[in-house]
Design a protein around this motif. Structure first.
Motif, short mmCIF file in Angstrom:
data_model
loop_
_atom_site.label_atom_id
_atom_site.label_comp_id
_atom_site.label_asym_id
_atom_site.label_seq_id
_atom_site.Cartn_x
_atom_site.Cartn_y
_atom_site.Cartn_z
N ASP A 97 70.27 52.63 45.50
CA ASP A 97 68.39 52.33 46.03
C ASP A 97 69.06 50.97 45.61
OD1 ASP A 97 68.06 55.16 46.64
OD2 ASP A 97 66.44 55.11 45.41
N VAL A 116 63.74 54.75 53.50
CA VAL A 116 64.31 56.01 53.37
C VAL A 116 65.75 56.16 53.73
CG1 VAL A 116 63.72 57.93 55.72
CG2 VAL A 116 62.34 56.29 54.98
N TYR A 135 70.92 53.92 54.49
CA TYR A 135 69.52 53.03 54.25
C TYR A 135 68.67 52.51 56.00
CZ TYR A 135 69.59 54.03 49.21
OH TYR A 135 70.65 54.57 48.70
N CYS A 136 67.39 53.26 55.93
CA CYS A 136 66.29 52.58 56.90
C CYS A 136 65.21 52.01 55.92
CB CYS A 136 65.44 52.92 57.72
SG CYS A 136 65.25 51.97 58.89
N ARG A 138 62.58 50.01 55.80
CA ARG A 138 61.23 48.76 56.11
C ARG A 138 60.62 47.49 55.92
NH1 ARG A 138 54.24 51.15 56.06
NH2 ARG A 138 53.92 49.50 57.81
N LEU A 195 59.84 58.20 62.66
CA LEU A 195 60.28 57.08 61.43
C LEU A 195 58.02 56.53 61.32
CD1 LEU A 195 61.17 55.61 59.49
CD2 LEU A 195 62.46 54.72 60.74
N ASP A 198 55.41 58.27 59.95
CA ASP A 198 55.73 58.61 58.63
C ASP A 198 54.96 57.47 57.88
OD1 ASP A 198 55.88 61.14 58.96
OD2 ASP A 198 58.38 60.58 58.25
N TRP A 199 55.89 55.88 58.84
CA TRP A 199 55.16 54.80 58.64
C TRP A 199 53.95 54.76 58.42
CZ3 TRP A 199 60.35 51.72 58.56
CH2 TRP A 199 60.86 52.60 57.42
#
Length: 201
Positions: A97, A116, A135-136, A138, A195, A198-199
């Motif tokens: 991370d 994510v 990872y994705c 934002r 996604l 979710d966001w």
């Protein structure tokens, strides 16, 4: 089958150590027919483990990508400037991370507001131990532009912001032609609607 019971490592030696490392294995493994294989001698490229970060802006439905020189592409006879996702090597003791956040800032000048974890995969299992965690993240793509990278690491990175549809078109027509970015953009094409929900977009 599992490695603990079905693989016998007879010997392992490091045959090259430079920027990367190559180890030579002598081993045998159980076969699907029963019994054991003949002894195999295989060299394995020890590159380390990496993270890849797809930078996605759900408000603008855009993707931030990077472009940089890659000697492997040059050696393959391809154009060595590749359109990629942010990526970096996980050093000993680092959490993936943290690497994802650090590389996003160093390579694209962006700061994720959410991340994510998509999943882990092997890069080239036939000859390398490298794993990749995707990872994705934002991001606000309006803040991503210009040139980035660490000069002392020889990085010379240019950013590009395109629509999510254009990123997928780039995969389809070969402008994006490296596995990490292809996997990431295709994942986004499959999961983008979920996604965004979710966001809260």
């Amino acid at each position: 089958m599992d490695a603990a019971n079905d693989v016998e490592i007879i010997a392992r030696e490091t045959v090259f150590k430079g920027y990367f490392q190559v180890d030579r294995y002598r081993l045998r493994h159980r076969t699907f027919r029963g019994g054991w294989s003949a002894e195999l001698v295989r060299e394995v490229f020890e590159r380390g483990h990496s993270v890849v970060v797809l930078l996605y802006d759900p408000e603008r439905d855009s993707v931030a990508l990077i472009e940089q020189f890659r000697p492997g592409a040059l050696a393959a006879g391809w154009n060595p400037w590749l359109i990629e996702c942010v990526a970096g090597i996980i050093e000993e003791g680092e959490h993936p991370d943290d690497v994802a956040r650090r590389e996003t800032l160093e390579e694209a000048g962006g700061e994720p507001s959410a991340m994510v974890p998509v999943g882990d995969y092997l890069m080239t299992a036939g000859g390398s131990s490298e794993t990749c965690r995707l990872y994705c993240a934002r991001v606000d793509s309006s803040t991503i532009s210009g040139l980035h990278g660490l000069e002392d690491e020889g990085e010379d990175i240019r950013t590009h912001v395109v629509s999510a549809d254009e990123a997928l078109a780039m995969v389809r027509d070969g402008r994006i032609n490296n596995a990490m970015a292809v996997v990431a953009v295709q994942w986004l094409a499959l999961e983008k609607d979920r996604l965004r929900r979710d966001w809260g977009v």
